[in-house]
Design a protein around this motif. Sequence first.
Motif, PDB file in Angstrom:
ATOM      1  N   PRO A 122       1.022  -7.312   2.679  1.00  0.00           N
ATOM      2  CA  PRO A 122       1.008  -8.085   1.440  1.00  0.00           C
ATOM      3  C   PRO A 122       1.774  -7.369   0.325  1.00  0.00           C
ATOM      4  CG  PRO A 122      -1.064  -6.923   1.707  1.00  0.00           C
ATOM      5  CD  PRO A 122      -0.294  -6.714   2.983  1.00  0.00           C
ATOM      6  N   SER A 123       2.293  -8.137  -0.610  1.00  0.00           N
ATOM      7  CA  SER A 123       3.048  -7.559  -1.712  1.00  0.00           C
ATOM      8  C   SER A 123       2.242  -7.647  -2.994  1.00  0.00           C
ATOM      9  CB  SER A 123       4.386  -8.298  -1.877  1.00  0.00           C
ATOM     10  OG  SER A 123       5.139  -7.738  -2.935  1.00  0.00           O
ATOM     11  N   THR A 124       0.996  -7.193  -2.958  1.00  0.00           N
ATOM     12  CA  THR A 124       0.167  -7.240  -4.160  1.00  0.00           C
ATOM     13  C   THR A 124       0.192  -5.877  -4.841  1.00  0.00           C
ATOM     14  OG1 THR A 124      -1.830  -6.638  -2.923  1.00  0.00           O
ATOM     15  CG2 THR A 124      -1.326  -8.988  -3.147  1.00  0.00           C
ATOM     16  N   PRO A 125      -0.055  -5.838  -6.145  1.00  0.00           N
ATOM     17  CA  PRO A 125       0.149  -4.594  -6.898  1.00  0.00           C
ATOM     18  C   PRO A 125      -0.708  -3.421  -6.465  1.00  0.00           C
ATOM     19  CG  PRO A 125      -0.051  -6.467  -8.387  1.00  0.00           C
ATOM     20  CD  PRO A 125      -0.419  -6.958  -7.020  1.00  0.00           C
ATOM     21  N   LEU A 126      -1.973  -3.667  -6.114  1.00  0.00           N
ATOM     22  CA  LEU A 126      -2.877  -2.565  -5.794  1.00  0.00           C
ATOM     23  C   LEU A 126      -3.171  -2.474  -4.299  1.00  0.00           C
ATOM     24  CD1 LEU A 126      -4.686  -0.241  -6.629  1.00  0.00           C
ATOM     25  CD2 LEU A 126      -6.489  -1.901  -7.188  1.00  0.00           C
ATOM     26  N   VAL A 127      -3.799  -3.500  -3.746  1.00  0.00           N
ATOM     27  CA  VAL A 127      -4.150  -3.459  -2.321  1.00  0.00           C
ATOM     28  C   VAL A 127      -2.895  -3.407  -1.461  1.00  0.00           C
ATOM     29  CG1 VAL A 127      -5.294  -4.680  -0.443  1.00  0.00           C
ATOM     30  CG2 VAL A 127      -6.354  -4.629  -2.709  1.00  0.00           C
ATOM     31  N   GLY A 128      -1.882  -4.165  -1.827  1.00  0.00           N
ATOM     32  CA  GLY A 128      -0.637  -4.131  -1.069  1.00  0.00           C
ATOM     33  C   GLY A 128      -0.024  -2.738  -1.052  1.00  0.00           C
ATOM     34  N   GLU A 129      -0.118  -2.039  -2.176  1.00  0.00           N
ATOM     35  CA  GLU A 129       0.402  -0.679  -2.271  1.00  0.00           C
ATOM     36  C   GLU A 129      -0.376   0.256  -1.350  1.00  0.00           C
ATOM     37  OE1 GLU A 129       3.378   1.180  -3.178  1.00  0.00           O
ATOM     38  OE2 GLU A 129       3.095  -0.267  -4.800  1.00  0.00           O
ATOM     39  N   ILE A 130      -1.693   0.168  -1.408  1.00  0.00           N
ATOM     40  CA  ILE A 130      -2.547   1.017  -0.570  1.00  0.00           C
ATOM     41  C   ILE A 130      -2.281   0.757   0.912  1.00  0.00           C
ATOM     42  CG2 ILE A 130      -4.937   1.385   0.166  1.00  0.00           C
ATOM     43  CD1 ILE A 130      -5.745   0.917  -2.786  1.00  0.00           C
ATOM     44  N   VAL A 131      -2.264  -0.501   1.280  1.00  0.00           N
ATOM     45  CA  VAL A 131      -2.097  -0.880   2.684  1.00  0.00           C
ATOM     46  C   VAL A 131      -0.746  -0.431   3.223  1.00  0.00           C
ATOM     47  CG1 VAL A 131      -1.809  -2.875   4.200  1.00  0.00           C
ATOM     48  CG2 VAL A 131      -3.748  -2.776   2.635  1.00  0.00           C
ATOM     49  N   SER A 132       0.296  -0.587   2.425  1.00  0.00           N
ATOM     50  CA  SER A 132       1.631  -0.178   2.875  1.00  0.00           C
ATOM     51  C   SER A 132       1.688   1.320   3.151  1.00  0.00           C
ATOM     52  CB  SER A 132       2.686  -0.548   1.828  1.00  0.00           C
ATOM     53  OG  SER A 132       2.809  -1.942   1.709  1.00  0.00           O
ATOM     54  N   HIS A 133       1.154   2.119   2.224  1.00  0.00           N
ATOM     55  CA  HIS A 133       1.144   3.566   2.427  1.00  0.00           C
ATOM     56  C   HIS A 133       0.399   3.929   3.705  1.00  0.00           C
ATOM     57  CE1 HIS A 133       2.477   3.921  -1.739  1.00  0.00           C
ATOM     58  NE2 HIS A 133       2.567   5.226  -1.594  1.00  0.00           N
ATOM     59  N   ALA A 134      -0.799   3.385   3.850  1.00  0.00           N
ATOM     60  CA  ALA A 134      -1.644   3.758   4.978  1.00  0.00           C
ATOM     61  C   ALA A 134      -1.061   3.315   6.315  1.00  0.00           C
ATOM     62  CB  ALA A 134      -3.040   3.169   4.788  1.00  0.00           C
ATOM     63  N   ALA A 135      -0.613   2.070   6.387  1.00  0.00           N
ATOM     64  CA  ALA A 135      -0.102   1.556   7.658  1.00  0.00           C
ATOM     65  C   ALA A 135       1.172   2.271   8.082  1.00  0.00           C
ATOM     66  CB  ALA A 135       0.143   0.050   7.551  1.00  0.00           C
ATOM     67  N   PHE A 137       9.305  -9.617  -8.052  1.00  0.00           N
ATOM     68  CA  PHE A 137       8.428  -9.229  -6.943  1.00  0.00           C
ATOM     69  C   PHE A 137       8.154 -10.469  -6.093  1.00  0.00           C
ATOM     70  CE2 PHE A 137       7.360  -6.340 -10.401  1.00  0.00           C
ATOM     71  CZ  PHE A 137       7.282  -5.105  -9.775  1.00  0.00           C
ATOM     72  N   PRO A 138       8.095 -10.305  -4.764  1.00  0.00           N
ATOM     73  CA  PRO A 138       7.640 -11.423  -3.938  1.00  0.00           C
ATOM     74  C   PRO A 138       6.164 -11.687  -4.233  1.00  0.00           C
ATOM     75  CG  PRO A 138       8.705  -9.725  -2.618  1.00  0.00           C
ATOM     76  CD  PRO A 138       8.442  -9.134  -3.960  1.00  0.00           C
ATOM     77  N   GLN A 139       5.743 -12.933  -4.096  1.00  0.00           N
ATOM     78  CA  GLN A 139       4.337 -13.254  -4.363  1.00  0.00           C
ATOM     79  C   GLN A 139       3.490 -13.250  -3.103  1.00  0.00           C
ATOM     80  OE1 GLN A 139       3.811 -16.546  -6.974  1.00  0.00           O
ATOM     81  NE2 GLN A 139       1.628 -16.197  -7.204  1.00  0.00           N
ATOM     82  N   GLU A 140       4.012 -13.790  -2.031  1.00  0.00           N
ATOM     83  CA  GLU A 140       3.275 -13.839  -0.771  1.00  0.00           C
ATOM     84  C   GLU A 140       3.904 -12.934   0.284  1.00  0.00           C
ATOM     85  OE1 GLU A 140       0.491 -15.373  -0.525  1.00  0.00           O
ATOM     86  OE2 GLU A 140       0.572 -16.461  -2.438  1.00  0.00           O
ATOM     87  N   GLN A 141       5.177 -12.703   0.180  1.00  0.00           N
ATOM     88  CA  GLN A 141       5.928 -11.925   1.156  1.00  0.00           C
ATOM     89  C   GLN A 141       6.169 -10.503   0.655  1.00  0.00           C
ATOM     90  OE1 GLN A 141       7.015 -13.013   4.371  1.00  0.00           O
ATOM     91  NE2 GLN A 141       5.444 -14.514   3.816  1.00  0.00           N
TER      92      GLN A 141
END
Length: 423
Positions: free
Chosen positions: A141-154, A264-268
């Motif tokens: 996801p390209s969301t400001p907080l959770v998307g950032e966390i998930v990208s780093h971790a994955a 920023f993408p909203q869903e992608q």
Amino acid sequence: MRLAAVPVALAAVVAMTGCSKADSGGGGSAGGEGVAADATIEEYRAAFEDVDPIDLNFQVASPNPEAHASLRDREFAESLEEWSGGKITVNIHYAGSVAAPTEVPAALTDGRLDMAHYYTTYEPQEMPGFVDMTTSMVQAPSTPLVGEIVSHAALQEVSFNTPEIMEEFTSRGMHVINPANPNGNISMVCADERSTPADFEGAQIRGNAASHKVQVEALGGTITSVELAEGYEAFQRGILDCSLQSPATALAVGWLEVAPHVYFPQEQSFAPGPGSLVAGAKWEQLPLVAQQLIFDRQREYTSAEFFNALESVRETSDAASAAGGSAQYLDAESEVALTSANEGLVKGLEESENLDGAALNTAVKESIDKWTGISEELGYTDEGGFEDFASWYKGSEDFEDREYLQAISDRMFDEIILPHRPS
């Protein structure tokens, strides 16, 4: 800590990394006694008492010593000196001052550098499995907080758990400590406002990952490979219309002054272009306790990396507004075009010649789902978007106060990095 002069060229970030497992970086050590993973600073200093002084050359990511990414790397360097009781001295070299991005592996091998943050996606021919993984990350996801966390971790989890990717590092003499630091999810900055697909038609758009070509062309633009150091002038001269990179990078090089329209993408998601924390030939000469200290300081390095990415999102909106632009989402039609491009990228990976693409896609999806759940479990939720991020984000603006980010940083260290600690 001695700081080298700041170069004008853009650069390879370097950071020291290494791994004890044969499938996760390889390599031994010069021996000696180690310490427990939860060792205190006093226990570390005691373990270093009989260790000869160690001098390390460390090239960092940013050309700007005051950028958030530099704070992250400077703190890391200072902590190695402090926790070793002064036995480790770290010489910081800024962006590209010793080695250009694609020269980092050679510099680590021949001893010009000992630690480096290598821009891994700059060499798709040499790191094809890693690049495939970044392409699969468009599922995030390209969301400001959770998307950032998930990208780093994955990115980190899948890298460490994919033997073909780790072999790409070890076969070139690099020892991995932290395989992927995205420096923040990717945004697009443009010199002029572009609110419809027609506005992107024919636009010259800079990318830093192989899959960006597919994404840019889907939007109607033309991909270009302007060097980061040349980007500011390229925007000024009208050679470059837009660029894909993290907000942290755009801020560090001052691009929002000349390209203040941020999308920023909203869903992608735009495909990430992370770098990797790696060490070179000197790694195997280090005593075990030094290798362990470098690994153990990744707990704080992770929280500093999150601060870098998230604080940059907060500052981007203000910087864009000050320059006459704004931070906003892509228009709906462009979002549809990006969705189609991303679906094609993920599907195409199933035919990868570099690794099992279908298994890679599954691993990335499972890691995204896992870390999305962990983020929610720890209380991290998106309560708004990029445009109003500063009004709802709960983290501190003070680099020294990263308590809000420590829970997720600790979880990532314990589950992703700690299993690969030298022993």
